[in-house]
Write a protein that holds these residues in place. Structure first.
Motif, short mmCIF file in Angstrom:
data_model
loop_
_atom_site.label_atom_id
_atom_site.label_comp_id
_atom_site.label_asym_id
_atom_site.label_seq_id
_atom_site.Cartn_x
_atom_site.Cartn_y
_atom_site.Cartn_z
N SER A 260 -2.66 13.90 6.43
CA SER A 260 -3.59 13.46 7.46
C SER A 260 -4.47 14.60 7.94
CB SER A 260 -2.81 12.88 8.65
OG SER A 260 -1.92 13.86 9.18
N ASN A 261 -4.42 15.72 7.24
CA ASN A 261 -5.07 16.94 7.68
C ASN A 261 -6.32 17.18 6.81
OD1 ASN A 261 -4.70 18.90 9.67
ND2 ASN A 261 -4.18 20.41 8.13
N ARG A 262 -7.43 16.50 7.12
CA ARG A 262 -8.61 16.62 6.28
C ARG A 262 -9.26 17.99 6.36
NH1 ARG A 262 -10.49 11.68 4.58
NH2 ARG A 262 -11.71 12.97 3.15
N LEU A 263 -9.04 18.70 7.46
CA LEU A 263 -9.63 20.02 7.60
C LEU A 263 -8.76 20.86 8.53
CD1 LEU A 263 -12.16 21.76 6.88
CD2 LEU A 263 -13.09 21.08 9.09
N THR A 264 -8.33 22.02 8.07
CA THR A 264 -7.57 22.96 8.88
C THR A 264 -8.45 24.18 9.13
OG1 THR A 264 -5.44 22.26 8.00
CG2 THR A 264 -5.55 24.47 8.93
N LEU A 265 -8.57 24.58 10.38
CA LEU A 265 -9.33 25.78 10.73
C LEU A 265 -8.36 26.94 10.85
CD1 LEU A 265 -11.83 24.38 13.39
CD2 LEU A 265 -12.26 24.89 10.98
N VAL A 266 -8.54 27.93 9.98
CA VAL A 266 -7.65 29.08 9.92
C VAL A 266 -8.34 30.28 10.55
CG1 VAL A 266 -6.45 30.66 8.35
CG2 VAL A 266 -6.50 28.21 7.85
N SER A 267 -7.70 30.85 11.56
CA SER A 267 -8.28 32.02 12.22
C SER A 267 -8.01 33.29 11.43
CB SER A 267 -7.74 32.15 13.64
OG SER A 267 -6.33 32.33 13.61
N SER A 268 -6.85 33.34 10.75
CA SER A 268 -6.51 34.52 9.96
C SER A 268 -5.29 34.22 9.11
CB SER A 268 -6.19 35.73 10.87
OG SER A 268 -5.01 35.47 11.62
N TYR A 269 -5.18 34.94 8.00
CA TYR A 269 -3.92 34.93 7.27
C TYR A 269 -3.84 36.18 6.42
CZ TYR A 269 -5.63 33.34 2.60
OH TYR A 269 -6.24 33.23 1.37
N GLY A 270 -2.61 36.62 6.21
CA GLY A 270 -2.41 37.85 5.45
C GLY A 270 -0.95 38.13 5.25
N LEU A 271 -0.67 39.31 4.74
CA LEU A 271 0.71 39.68 4.45
C LEU A 271 0.92 41.16 4.70
CD1 LEU A 271 0.88 41.18 1.34
CD2 LEU A 271 0.02 38.93 0.78
N LYS A 272 2.18 41.49 4.91
CA LYS A 272 2.56 42.87 5.19
C LYS A 272 3.64 43.29 4.21
CE LYS A 272 3.46 46.00 8.99
NZ LYS A 272 3.23 46.15 10.44
N LEU A 273 3.47 44.49 3.68
CA LEU A 273 4.49 45.08 2.81
C LEU A 273 5.38 45.94 3.70
CD1 LEU A 273 5.60 45.52 -0.03
CD2 LEU A 273 3.88 47.30 -0.38
N VAL A 274 6.62 45.50 3.89
CA VAL A 274 7.51 46.11 4.88
C VAL A 274 8.31 47.24 4.24
CG1 VAL A 274 9.37 45.69 6.53
CG2 VAL A 274 7.70 43.89 6.03
N PRO A 275 8.12 48.47 4.71
CA PRO A 275 8.88 49.59 4.13
C PRO A 275 10.33 49.58 4.61
CG PRO A 275 7.56 50.36 5.96
CD PRO A 275 7.22 48.90 5.77
N ALA A 276 11.18 50.29 3.86
CA ALA A 276 12.56 50.49 4.32
C ALA A 276 12.55 51.37 5.57
CB ALA A 276 13.38 51.13 3.22
N ARG A 277 13.50 51.14 6.43
CA ARG A 277 13.54 51.91 7.66
C ARG A 277 13.81 53.38 7.36
NH1 ARG A 277 16.85 48.23 12.07
NH2 ARG A 277 15.40 46.44 12.04
N SER A 278 13.09 54.23 8.08
CA SER A 278 13.27 55.66 7.90
C SER A 278 14.55 56.11 8.58
CB SER A 278 12.07 56.41 8.49
OG SER A 278 12.30 57.79 8.46
#
Length: 980
Positions: A260-278
């Motif tokens: 039922s979603n003919r149009l979705t307005l996306v403000s942003s999308y992305g991804l993060k590469l998470v390092p191991a904790r120092s």
């Protein structure tokens, strides 16, 4: 009964020549090896670089992909993974997908060979990718790298570890990253709402071999824990791991499948590469982001520090944070992040081209916003629309230096490809009937198509929604419309790639096929979209459906995303094609068949063939003796009959059904009585009809249609690598074999590499009726030029060659006559050191898009060459770019450009290092008929005053150039100053 015309002796000779065509295929099938060429063109050294390339085989030549091995220049075996990705109808191998590692020096060329056939086998590889699939996770190990893909939670990658002795030589296994995090923000009715991935619905090993493994992960994005809260956005990951590599190549696809979603307005999308904790108490890191002139660096000493690059427009990016304030024009799209555990590199292919984009680093790791929150407006994500990005995730136990990061990103942006000879691609028949590039046989076609291909590549639209497509516009295609790759432009480019071996055609086809697979397919309904302003506004009827380019792209590159889209379209077409209301004219019949059959032959799924047969039974039953189907419209249009006949011909080749062949003859025979076809869409069917009947009338019509198509191409400046070439290219072999194209005795026999516009030392196209070429031959060789004038029926012309002293040494007259082109040879018999001048003169006969009269000049010896035209006229059609130098005293370059009418107006000025220093990007609406003037300027530093600058023009002409010399070449190696 009407008397049959007796063939003339010349026609009989053509008929006999046609019988020789299949000899080359028989010789090919006896071959037992295929040479492969791999060119390093990014200027970086490759070490153990993964190569994935498809190689075709003619029917019956190879029974099993296990009967292949790969050898280097010394005859030593290279580790190889080989998989049959398609078969012929007799079960023999049609396409093999090769995966292997390779070392290559910067700008070097490697020469390998496939050995195949009975008795050939491969040795077991020493290093392999290991994949362990359990109920809860998949663990992948490449040797240097090990990571986990969970099946029960939304983490795409977990516990990314580097093994001892690799990727920075850690003394023990090192945990370098905890994985990837994906997030998406909504705008519109739910502003500020953030969606995150739910646990995957499917995780499967899609490919598993000793050299390469691919894991496919799919699931949904939602705003809470309950799937019911999700708006129908699906995520699809493909993670590719290769033996011996400390990196992962990833594809991320998001698809709006909301019911039922003919149009979705996306403000942003992305991804993060998470390092191991120092292990340190106070986390400390640093970041490097690639720029067009320099890298941008910043220390990240605490949680509040950050470095960010925003590419919000095609021609500008800004860098901010941690004391850095800089900018540029086109960012290469990579970010490196280092801490005491090592380094992480994240790169995005086609970064600036798919603006808006952003890269960011903080103490928590590197990230990319594939659509940034800072974009001027939200992304309007239609129901059924998909978007795929290609990513590099590279891991190192040491800190990654800027030079290493830039080199790895450049290698990712320009993957190596194993190129087979053009003769092999063409004779294998996987692209249909093809003839290798041959300027001597087809001087009109080759020059127009080379310019047309460059024009297409140069004018490819940019932006996250548009990249890979082209602006169409005009009153016939719709206000401000995009092309939606009408007439299967990816197939046309791949056919030209097969004919020439030119990588530029393959690279462009990759972008087009990806665009079609994502944007031009409605993944909710399964149908294809037709040219429209946003790509997604008009459902395509069968006159605008295409699958060949998608499938051929998959076979050449192994990209399963385009295979999925082709099968998706095939499923929809199979249902819709059987509805009588879906086929109202001959073009819809033809394209429906041309779209369905490739999916059938790629999968051998009988559903597709059943849909074809059921529909043809009905259509043939209603086909009258005149070749008219019992359909809605009686379109007496030659090109529509040509397309319908071509579709029927393809069915006959696939099935051997003579009823279909008879129907094809009736349909193409009907085209004889219509007005002449001017875009070559009947050529393939006419060539087939002559082969089958030996009726000389088909040969006459073939010749007339070919010449008319080439003449029309002059009015458009180029042979459009769209409608005008899609059937023309498959008729070229028969133009040669039947004597309609003949090789001159003094042919220069240029290779495609020599002929390419960007070579600039052998072939030159002057898209204007008047101009001058300056040549500086070397080595004491006499200067011999082949001069071709097109548009001969429009008026007379002359060519005059002067030696370095100014004396006339050769002259040729070009009278007005009723031919498309005229060919002359001019020779300076005594070689003199210095500069020769060729003056070309014809009356000005402008067309709506340039000049009816154009010139081509070719020499068999590599010769530095520059050109000039009066008042810079026609230079906007010289491809792909113009090279020149600043005037001796110039402190700045100031260009005045003029654009008229609708469309995208663009220009790029680059400095001697190849960096864009000034750009123009304007859009003029369809209703605006104005003539606009634009300015482009850049300072000329003293150190760059003697260097070569370049200018690329799209739909704008150059009217004034202050600070530039008036001489232009099409490549750096071809340029010289005639006045020095």
């Amino acid at each position: 009964m009407k008397a049959r015309r007796k063939p003339a002796p010349a026609v009989l000779g053509r008929v006999l020549a046609c019988a020789l065509w299949w000899v080359s295929l028989a010789a090919l099938q006896a071959a037992s090896s295929v040479p492969l060429e791999i060119r390093e063109d990014a200027g970086v050294r490759r070490e153990h670089e993964p190569v994935t390339s498809g190689v075709p085989f003619p029917m019956g030549a190879l029974k099993d992909a296990a009967q292949i091995r790969l050898l280097d220049e010394r005859g030593q075996e290279i580790p190889l993974q080989a998989k049959a990705s398609a078969t012929w109808r007799d079960g023999s191998v049609k396409w093999v997908l090769l995966d292997f590692p390779l070392d290559a020096e910067a700008n070097a060329t490697r020469h390998l060979a496939i050995e195949f056939g009975e008795g050939v086998s491969r040795s077991a590889p020493r290093e392999t990718v290991r994949v362990e699939d359990t109920a809860t996770a998949i663990e992948v190990s490449t040797g240097p790298l090990r990571f986990t893909i969970p099946k029960t939670n939304a983490a795409v990658m977990q516990s990314v570890r580097l093994a001892p002795g690799s990727a920075g030589s850690p003394a023990r296994e090192v945990l370098v990253a905890d994985g990837l995090e994906l997030a998406l923000g909504l705008a519109g009715p739910q502003p500020g709402k953030s969606l995150r991935p739910l646990p995957p619905t499917e995780v499967k090993v899609e490919e598993s071999g000793p050299e390469r493994a691919v894991v496919r992960i799919s699931g949904w994005l939602a705003g809470g824990d309950a799937p019911a809260a999700q708006p129908g956005l699906q995520y699809l990951w493909r993670l590719q791991a290769c033996a011996g590599a400390a990196s992962v190549r990833a594809q991320l696809t998001l698809i709006n499948l909301g019911a039922s979603n003919r149009l979705t307005l996306v403000s942003s999308y992305g991804l993060k590469l998470v390092p191991a904790r120092s292990g340190s108490a106070a986390p400390s890191a640093d970041a490097i982001i690639g720029g067009d002139r320099q890298v941008h660096r910043a220390a990240l000493p605490d949680a509040g520090a950050a470095l960010e690059l925003r590419q919000l427009a095609e021609g500008e990016y800004q860098v901010r944070g941690s004391g850095t304030n800089a900018g540029g024009i086109r960012a290469p799209g990579w970010i490196a992040w280092n801490n005491d555990r090592g380094g992480l590199l994240l790169a995005v292919r086609d970064f600036w081209q798919q603006f808006p984009k952003a890269l960011r680093a903080d103490a928590g790791g590197p990230s990319v916003e594939l659509y940034p929150a800072a974009a001027p407006e939200p992304l309007d994500w239609d129901q059924g629309l998909a978007k795929t990005h290609e990513l590099l995730l590279d891991f190192d136990a040491r800190k990654i230096a800027p030079e290493a990061a830039a080199a790895r990103a450049a290698a990712f942006e320009h993957p190596l490809f194993a190129l087979a000879p053009s003769e092999w691609y063409c004779a294998s028949k996987v692209f249909g009937d093809l003839a290798p590039f041959d300027f001597d046989l087809f001087p009109d076609y080759e020059t127009l198509v080379e310019a047309g291909g460059d024009k297409f590549i140069q004018s490819m639209a940019t932006g996250i929604r548009n990249w890979g497509d082209f602006y169409y516009g005009g009153p016939y295609k719709g206000k401000n419309s995009f092309m939606d790759l009408e007439y299967d432009v990816p197939h046309n480019f791949l056919a030209q790639f097969a004919r020439t071996g030119q990588r530029k055609y393959l690279d462009a086809a990759r972008r087009m096929a990806r665009h079609q697979a994502d944007i031009d397919v409605n993944h909710f309904t399964g149908w294809q979209w037709k040219h429209s302003p946003r790509h997604t506004e008009i459902q395509a009827e069968f006159g605008h459906t295409f699958t060949r380019g998608l499938l051929e792209h998959y076979f050449l590159t192994g990209d399963r995303r385009t295979l999925e889209a082709a099968v998706e379209l095939g499923d929809f077409f199979a249902k819709d094609f059987q509805k009588p209301s879906a086929l109202g004219n001959e073009r819809q019949i033809g394209w429906g068949l041309i779209s369905l059959l490739p999916v059938y032959e790629a999968t051998w799924d009988p559903r597709y063939l059943q849909a074809v047969k059921a529909t043809l039974d009905r259509l043939i039953a209603g086909l009258d003796a005149r070749g008219h189907f019992n359909i809605r419209w009686d379109n007496r249009i030659a090109f529509m009959s040509g397309i319908a006949a071509t579709g029927l011909i393809y069915v006959h080749r696939a099935t051997g059904d003579d009823r279909v062949a008879d129907a094809a003859l009736r349909v193409i025979r009907r085209a004889k009585g219509f007005y002449p076809e001017y875009m070559g869409r009947t050529l393939e069917a006419l060539a087939w009809a002559f082969q089958r009947t030996r009726d000389p009338e088909y040969l006459d019509l073939l010749k007339l249609t070919y010449e008319t198509s080439q003449a029309r191409g002059l009015a458009w400046r180029t042979m459009d690598l769209g409608a005008a070439t899609i059937f023309t290219v498959h008729a070229l072999p028969w133009l040669e074999q039947c004597g309609l194209a003949q090789r001159p005795a003094d042919a220069p026999r240029l290779t495609p590499d020599q002929f390419a516009s960007e070579n600039g030392l052998y072939a030159h196209h002057l898209p204007h009726s008047e101009g001058e070429f300056y040549f500086r031959p070397s080595g004491g060789q006499p200067l011999k030029l082949v001069v071709i004038r097109k548009g001969a029926w429009k008026g007379p012309g002359e060519a005059t060659l002067l030696d370095p002293s100014g004396a006339v040494v050769a002259r040729a007259d070009f009278p007005a006559e009723a031919v498309v082109l005229q060919r002359r040879v001019l020779t300076a018999t005594s070689a003199q050191p210095g500069t020769y001048l060729l003056k070309l003169r014809s009356p000005a006969v402008p067309s709506d898009h340039g000049s009816w009269i154009t010139w081509d000049v070719v020499t068999a010896q590599p010769t530095p060459t520059v050109l000039m035209t009066p008042r810079f006229e026609g230079l906007q059609y010289v491809t792909p770019r113009l090279f020149t130098v600043p005037k001796a005293d110039a402190s700045a370059i100031e260009l005045t450009l003029v654009g008229e009418g609708e469309g995208f107006k663009k220009a790029v000025l680059c400095d001697p290092d190849g960096r864009a220093v000034a750009t123009l990007a304007r859009f003029v609406d369809l209703a605006d008929k104005g003539r606009y003037e634009y300015k482009l300027s850049a300072p000329v530093p003293a150190v760059q005053r003697d260097g070569l600058w370049s200018l690329a023009l799209q739909d704008v002409s150059l009217s004034e150039a202050k600070g530039l010399a008036p001489y232009f070449a099409t490549s750096p190696q071809a340029f010289f100053r005639p006045d020095r």
